[in-house]
Design a protein around this motif. Structure first.
Motif, PDB file in Angstrom:
ATOM      1  N   UNK A 105       0.511  -1.446   0.448  1.00 27.41           N
ATOM      2  CA  UNK A 105      -0.140   0.226   0.276  1.00 27.41           C
ATOM      3  C   UNK A 105       0.960   1.694  -0.303  1.00 27.41           C
ATOM      4  N   UNK A 106       2.255   1.481   0.357  1.00 30.36           N
ATOM      5  CA  UNK A 106       2.888   2.658   0.489  1.00 30.36           C
ATOM      6  C   UNK A 106       3.619   2.516  -0.706  1.00 30.36           C
ATOM      7  N   UNK A 107       3.829   1.661  -1.639  1.00 32.80           N
ATOM      8  CA  UNK A 107       4.185   1.703  -2.571  1.00 32.80           C
ATOM      9  C   UNK A 107       2.713   2.302  -3.434  1.00 32.80           C
ATOM     10  N   UNK A 108       1.471   2.625  -3.438  1.00 25.83           N
ATOM     11  CA  UNK A 108       0.961   2.710  -4.333  1.00 25.83           C
ATOM     12  C   UNK A 108      -0.468   2.950  -2.880  1.00 25.83           C
ATOM     13  N   UNK A 109      -0.827   4.355  -2.372  1.00 27.65           N
ATOM     14  CA  UNK A 109      -1.471   4.740  -2.105  1.00 27.65           C
ATOM     15  C   UNK A 109      -3.225   4.826  -2.325  1.00 27.65           C
ATOM     16  N   UNK A 110      -3.287   4.302  -3.543  1.00 28.71           N
ATOM     17  CA  UNK A 110      -4.425   4.317  -4.143  1.00 28.71           C
ATOM     18  C   UNK A 110      -5.138   2.887  -4.233  1.00 28.71           C
ATOM     19  N   UNK A 111      -4.158   2.116  -4.069  1.00 31.13           N
ATOM     20  CA  UNK A 111      -4.422   0.485  -4.154  1.00 31.13           C
ATOM     21  C   UNK A 111      -5.877   0.224  -3.145  1.00 31.13           C
ATOM     22  N   UNK A 112      -6.865  -0.124  -3.786  1.00 27.10           N
ATOM     23  CA  UNK A 112      -8.198  -0.166  -2.460  1.00 27.10           C
ATOM     24  C   UNK A 112      -7.939  -1.488  -2.274  1.00 27.10           C
ATOM     25  N   UNK A 113      -7.442  -2.611  -2.903  1.00 31.21           N
ATOM     26  CA  UNK A 113      -7.295  -3.447  -2.693  1.00 31.21           C
ATOM     27  C   UNK A 113      -6.444  -3.751  -1.492  1.00 31.21           C
ATOM     28  N   UNK A 114      -5.479  -3.094  -2.164  1.00 33.88           N
ATOM     29  CA  UNK A 114      -4.166  -3.066  -0.178  1.00 33.88           C
ATOM     30  C   UNK A 114      -4.780  -3.346   1.193  1.00 33.88           C
ATOM     31  N   UNK A 115      -5.805  -2.170   1.112  1.00 32.36           N
ATOM     32  CA  UNK A 115      -6.786  -1.919   2.097  1.00 32.36           C
ATOM     33  C   UNK A 115      -7.538  -2.991   2.653  1.00 32.36           C
ATOM     34  N   UNK A 116      -8.516  -3.322   1.085  1.00 28.80           N
ATOM     35  CA  UNK A 116      -9.357  -4.914   2.201  1.00 28.80           C
ATOM     36  C   UNK A 116      -7.954  -6.050   2.235  1.00 28.80           C
ATOM     37  N   UNK A 117      -7.528  -6.152   1.784  1.00 28.08           N
ATOM     38  CA  UNK A 117      -6.238  -6.871   2.240  1.00 28.08           C
ATOM     39  C   UNK A 117      -6.334  -6.970   4.005  1.00 28.08           C
ATOM     40  N   UNK A 118      -5.668  -5.434   3.743  1.00 31.30           N
ATOM     41  CA  UNK A 118      -5.384  -5.589   5.633  1.00 31.30           C
ATOM     42  C   UNK A 118      -6.453  -5.917   6.518  1.00 31.30           C
TER      43      UNK A 118
END
Length: 279
Positions: free
Chosen positions: A46-59
Protein backbone atom coordinates in the motif's frame (compact mmCIF):
# COMPACT_ATOMS: atom_id res chain seq x y z
CA UNK A 1 -35.81 4.08 25.99
CA UNK A 2 -34.31 6.87 23.87
CA UNK A 3 -34.29 5.95 20.18
CA UNK A 4 -30.61 6.86 19.90
CA UNK A 5 -29.39 5.02 22.97
CA UNK A 6 -27.79 1.63 22.61
CA UNK A 7 -29.12 -1.39 24.44
CA UNK A 8 -27.29 -4.68 24.01
CA UNK A 9 -28.35 -7.85 25.79
CA UNK A 10 -26.55 -11.14 26.03
CA UNK A 11 -26.41 -12.92 22.68
CA UNK A 12 -28.38 -16.07 22.01
CA UNK A 13 -28.99 -18.14 18.92
CA UNK A 14 -32.73 -17.49 18.63
CA UNK A 15 -33.66 -14.66 16.25
CA UNK A 16 -36.56 -12.45 17.28
CA UNK A 17 -37.84 -11.95 13.73
CA UNK A 18 -41.03 -13.40 12.31
CA UNK A 19 -41.38 -17.09 11.58
CA UNK A 20 -39.70 -17.89 8.28
CA UNK A 21 -37.31 -14.97 8.65
CA UNK A 22 -33.62 -15.19 7.85
CA UNK A 23 -31.56 -17.17 10.36
CA UNK A 24 -29.65 -15.09 12.87
CA UNK A 25 -26.25 -16.42 11.80
CA UNK A 26 -25.55 -19.27 9.44
CA UNK A 27 -22.83 -21.79 10.26
CA UNK A 28 -19.63 -21.75 8.26
CA UNK A 29 -18.68 -18.11 8.61
CA UNK A 30 -14.88 -17.77 8.76
CA UNK A 31 -13.28 -17.17 12.13
CA UNK A 32 -11.99 -13.67 12.74
CA UNK A 33 -8.25 -14.10 13.32
CA UNK A 34 -5.29 -11.76 13.20
CA UNK A 35 -2.59 -12.39 10.61
CA UNK A 36 0.13 -9.82 11.33
CA UNK A 37 2.62 -10.97 8.63
CA UNK A 38 -0.12 -10.71 6.01
CA UNK A 39 -1.11 -7.25 7.25
CA UNK A 40 2.49 -6.04 7.14
CA UNK A 41 3.04 -7.43 3.64
CA UNK A 42 -0.02 -5.65 2.25
CA UNK A 43 0.82 -2.46 4.13
CA UNK A 44 4.22 -2.36 2.40
CA UNK A 45 2.43 -2.76 -0.94
CA UNK A 46 0.00 0.00 0.00
CA UNK A 47 2.88 2.37 0.73
CA UNK A 48 4.00 1.90 -2.89
CA UNK A 49 0.55 2.87 -4.18
CA UNK A 50 -1.69 4.61 -1.64
CA UNK A 51 -4.67 4.46 -4.02
CA UNK A 52 -4.63 0.67 -4.17
CA UNK A 53 -7.91 -0.18 -2.47
CA UNK A 54 -7.24 -3.89 -2.87
CA UNK A 55 -4.35 -3.65 -0.41
CA UNK A 56 -6.54 -1.86 2.12
CA UNK A 57 -9.11 -4.66 1.83
CA UNK A 58 -6.40 -7.26 2.45
CA UNK A 59 -5.26 -5.41 5.57
CA UNK A 60 -8.82 -5.49 6.91
CA UNK A 61 -8.97 -9.21 6.20
CA UNK A 62 -5.77 -9.66 8.20
CA UNK A 63 -6.74 -7.35 11.09
CA UNK A 64 -10.51 -7.76 11.52
CA UNK A 65 -12.91 -6.92 14.31
CA UNK A 66 -12.69 -10.24 16.13
CA UNK A 67 -15.82 -9.64 18.19
CA UNK A 68 -18.07 -8.61 15.33
CA UNK A 69 -20.16 -11.80 15.30
CA UNK A 70 -20.89 -11.51 19.01
CA UNK A 71 -21.76 -7.82 18.67
CA UNK A 72 -24.09 -8.49 15.74
CA UNK A 73 -25.86 -11.39 17.45
CA UNK A 74 -26.21 -9.45 20.68
CA UNK A 75 -27.87 -6.52 18.93
CA UNK A 76 -30.06 -8.67 16.70
CA UNK A 77 -31.20 -10.71 19.70
CA UNK A 78 -33.00 -7.66 21.12
CA UNK A 79 -36.48 -6.45 20.23
CA UNK A 80 -35.04 -3.06 19.43
CA UNK A 81 -32.51 -4.55 17.03
CA UNK A 82 -35.26 -6.39 15.21
CA UNK A 83 -37.42 -3.26 15.02
CA UNK A 84 -34.58 -1.34 13.39
CA UNK A 85 -33.86 -4.21 11.00
CA UNK A 86 -37.52 -4.26 9.97
CA UNK A 87 -37.74 -0.48 9.47
CA UNK A 88 -34.34 -0.10 7.81
CA UNK A 89 -33.74 -3.24 5.74
CA UNK A 90 -31.42 -1.40 3.35
CA UNK A 91 -29.56 1.78 4.31
CA UNK A 92 -28.30 2.40 0.77
CA UNK A 93 -31.80 3.05 -0.56
CA UNK A 94 -32.47 5.43 2.34
CA UNK A 95 -29.19 7.32 2.07
CA UNK A 96 -29.23 7.67 -1.72
CA UNK A 97 -32.80 9.02 -1.82
CA UNK A 98 -31.71 12.64 -1.55
CA UNK A 99 -35.10 13.91 -2.73
CA UNK A 100 -36.75 12.42 0.35
CA UNK A 101 -33.93 13.46 2.66
CA UNK A 102 -34.15 17.04 1.40
CA UNK A 103 -37.79 17.17 2.49
CA UNK A 104 -36.62 17.05 6.10
CA UNK A 105 -36.03 20.45 7.74
CA UNK A 106 -32.90 22.37 6.85
CA UNK A 107 -30.14 22.06 9.41
CA UNK A 108 -30.81 18.38 9.99
CA UNK A 109 -28.25 15.61 9.64
CA UNK A 110 -30.05 14.63 6.40
CA UNK A 111 -29.27 17.98 4.74
CA UNK A 112 -25.67 17.92 5.97
CA UNK A 113 -25.32 14.39 4.61
CA UNK A 114 -26.75 15.31 1.20
CA UNK A 115 -24.54 18.42 1.03
CA UNK A 116 -21.44 16.35 1.82
CA UNK A 117 -22.20 13.53 -0.63
CA UNK A 118 -23.18 15.88 -3.47
CA UNK A 119 -20.16 18.12 -2.91
CA UNK A 120 -17.80 15.15 -2.93
CA UNK A 121 -19.52 13.37 -5.82
CA UNK A 122 -20.24 10.30 -3.68
CA UNK A 123 -23.11 7.88 -3.24
CA UNK A 124 -23.82 5.07 -0.83
CA UNK A 125 -24.19 2.68 -3.77
CA UNK A 126 -20.82 3.78 -5.10
CA UNK A 127 -19.15 2.65 -1.89
CA UNK A 128 -20.95 -0.69 -2.13
CA UNK A 129 -19.76 -1.19 -5.70
CA UNK A 130 -16.17 -0.33 -4.81
CA UNK A 131 -15.94 -2.55 -1.73
CA UNK A 132 -17.75 -5.47 -3.38
CA UNK A 133 -14.78 -5.79 -5.75
CA UNK A 134 -12.67 -6.92 -2.80
CA UNK A 135 -15.19 -8.68 -0.56
CA UNK A 136 -14.11 -12.32 -0.07
CA UNK A 137 -16.53 -14.84 -1.52
CA UNK A 138 -16.80 -16.62 1.81
CA UNK A 139 -18.25 -13.48 3.43
CA UNK A 140 -21.55 -13.68 1.50
CA UNK A 141 -24.16 -15.23 3.78
CA UNK A 142 -27.93 -14.90 3.61
CA UNK A 143 -28.49 -14.27 7.30
CA UNK A 144 -29.26 -11.41 9.67
CA UNK A 145 -25.60 -10.87 10.55
CA UNK A 146 -25.03 -9.87 6.93
CA UNK A 147 -27.50 -7.00 7.44
CA UNK A 148 -25.38 -5.84 10.37
CA UNK A 149 -22.22 -6.07 8.24
CA UNK A 150 -23.80 -3.95 5.52
CA UNK A 151 -24.60 -1.23 8.06
CA UNK A 152 -20.97 -1.18 9.20
CA UNK A 153 -20.12 -0.28 5.62
CA UNK A 154 -23.02 2.07 4.87
CA UNK A 155 -22.56 4.35 7.90
CA UNK A 156 -19.01 5.37 6.90
CA UNK A 157 -19.89 8.66 5.24
CA UNK A 158 -22.30 9.54 8.05
CA UNK A 159 -19.26 9.46 10.33
CA UNK A 160 -17.61 12.14 8.19
CA UNK A 161 -20.73 14.29 8.48
CA UNK A 162 -21.27 13.87 12.21
CA UNK A 163 -17.61 14.40 13.14
CA UNK A 164 -16.93 17.21 10.69
CA UNK A 165 -13.79 15.45 9.43
CA UNK A 166 -13.24 16.05 5.73
CA UNK A 167 -11.88 13.72 3.07
CA UNK A 168 -8.42 15.27 3.28
CA UNK A 169 -5.55 13.03 4.39
CA UNK A 170 -5.77 13.95 8.07
CA UNK A 171 -9.56 13.84 8.06
CA UNK A 172 -9.52 10.29 6.76
CA UNK A 173 -7.09 9.19 9.47
CA UNK A 174 -9.28 10.79 12.12
CA UNK A 175 -12.35 8.97 10.76
CA UNK A 176 -10.42 5.69 10.81
CA UNK A 177 -9.60 6.27 14.48
CA UNK A 178 -13.22 7.24 15.23
CA UNK A 179 -14.37 4.09 13.43
CA UNK A 180 -12.00 1.91 15.43
CA UNK A 181 -13.76 2.93 18.63
CA UNK A 182 -17.10 2.11 16.99
CA UNK A 183 -16.05 -1.01 15.09
CA UNK A 184 -12.80 -2.19 16.70
CA UNK A 185 -11.14 -3.85 13.73
CA UNK A 186 -7.43 -3.48 14.44
CA UNK A 187 -7.00 -2.43 10.79
CA UNK A 188 -8.78 0.87 11.52
CA UNK A 189 -6.32 1.71 14.28
CA UNK A 190 -3.29 0.49 12.33
CA UNK A 191 -4.14 2.41 9.17
CA UNK A 192 -5.20 5.53 11.08
CA UNK A 193 -1.93 5.90 12.96
CA UNK A 194 0.23 4.66 10.07
CA UNK A 195 -1.38 7.33 7.91
CA UNK A 196 -0.82 9.93 10.62
CA UNK A 197 2.86 8.97 10.75
CA UNK A 198 3.14 9.36 6.99
CA UNK A 199 1.52 12.83 7.15
CA UNK A 200 3.80 13.93 10.01
CA UNK A 201 6.88 12.54 8.27
CA UNK A 202 6.22 14.36 5.01
CA UNK A 203 4.87 17.61 6.45
CA UNK A 204 7.00 20.74 6.18
CA UNK A 205 5.07 22.37 9.03
CA UNK A 206 4.71 20.73 12.43
CA UNK A 207 1.03 20.39 13.35
CA UNK A 208 -0.80 18.24 15.97
CA UNK A 209 -1.39 15.28 13.64
CA UNK A 210 -1.31 12.52 16.25
CA UNK A 211 -3.34 14.54 18.72
CA UNK A 212 -6.00 15.02 16.05
CA UNK A 213 -6.17 11.29 15.36
CA UNK A 214 -6.26 10.45 19.06
CA UNK A 215 -9.06 12.98 19.52
CA UNK A 216 -11.04 11.20 16.81
CA UNK A 217 -10.51 7.89 18.58
CA UNK A 218 -11.79 9.32 21.88
CA UNK A 219 -14.81 10.85 20.18
CA UNK A 220 -15.73 7.50 18.64
CA UNK A 221 -15.54 5.85 22.03
CA UNK A 222 -17.85 8.42 23.61
CA UNK A 223 -20.43 8.02 20.84
CA UNK A 224 -22.92 5.12 20.99
CA UNK A 225 -22.42 2.64 18.15
CA UNK A 226 -23.95 4.25 15.05
CA UNK A 227 -24.67 0.94 13.35
CA UNK A 228 -27.06 0.10 16.19
CA UNK A 229 -29.06 3.33 15.99
CA UNK A 230 -32.14 4.17 13.97
CA UNK A 231 -30.53 6.00 11.06
CA UNK A 232 -33.92 7.41 10.03
CA UNK A 233 -34.24 9.04 13.46
CA UNK A 234 -30.67 10.28 13.31
CA UNK A 235 -31.12 11.84 9.86
CA UNK A 236 -34.16 13.78 11.07
CA UNK A 237 -32.29 15.39 13.98
CA UNK A 238 -30.71 18.86 13.83
CA UNK A 239 -27.00 18.31 13.19
CA UNK A 240 -25.68 20.14 16.24
CA UNK A 241 -28.26 18.51 18.49
CA UNK A 242 -27.24 15.09 17.18
CA UNK A 243 -23.57 15.81 17.85
CA UNK A 244 -24.34 16.93 21.38
CA UNK A 245 -26.59 13.95 22.07
CA UNK A 246 -24.01 11.50 20.76
CA UNK A 247 -21.09 13.08 22.58
CA UNK A 248 -19.27 13.95 19.36
CA UNK A 249 -17.02 16.95 19.87
CA UNK A 250 -15.67 18.97 16.98
CA UNK A 251 -12.09 18.00 16.20
CA UNK A 252 -10.18 20.81 17.91
CA UNK A 253 -6.75 19.52 16.92
CA UNK A 254 -7.95 18.69 13.41
CA UNK A 255 -9.16 22.25 12.93
CA UNK A 256 -5.96 23.59 14.48
CA UNK A 257 -3.86 21.54 12.06
CA UNK A 258 -5.84 22.88 9.09
CA UNK A 259 -5.43 26.47 10.31
CA UNK A 260 -1.67 26.02 10.75
CA UNK A 261 -1.27 24.49 7.29
CA UNK A 262 -3.29 27.25 5.65
CA UNK A 263 -1.29 29.92 7.49
CA UNK A 264 1.83 28.37 5.95
CA UNK A 265 0.28 28.42 2.47
CA UNK A 266 -0.41 24.68 2.42
CA UNK A 267 -3.73 23.27 1.24
CA UNK A 268 -4.77 20.54 3.75
CA UNK A 269 -6.45 18.72 0.86
CA UNK A 270 -3.21 18.64 -1.08
CA UNK A 271 -0.41 18.25 1.44
CA UNK A 272 2.09 17.46 -1.30
CA UNK A 273 1.57 20.84 -2.93
CA UNK A 274 4.55 23.21 -2.65
CA UNK A 275 4.42 25.86 0.02
CA UNK A 276 3.40 29.23 -1.33
CA UNK A 277 6.08 31.73 -0.44
CA UNK A 278 5.18 35.30 0.27
CA UNK A 279 6.11 37.78 -2.43
Amino acid sequence: MDSLSVSITAANDTPLGAEGDLPLMLPGRPKMRYDFPKAWHHFKELVKDKENTAEVAKIFEALPWRGVYDAAKAFLSTERGQRIRASEPDLVSILDDHASLRRLPKGTVAHAYCDFMEREGLSAQGLVDELDKYRPADMYFNDQVDWYFRRLRDTHDLMHVLTGYGRDALGEQCVLAFTYSQQPALAHLFLGYAGAYEIARRATVKVPVFRAVREGQKSGKACPRLVEMSIRDLLAMPLEEARQKLGISQGQYYQQAHAMWRAAGIDPYDLMAPVQKAA
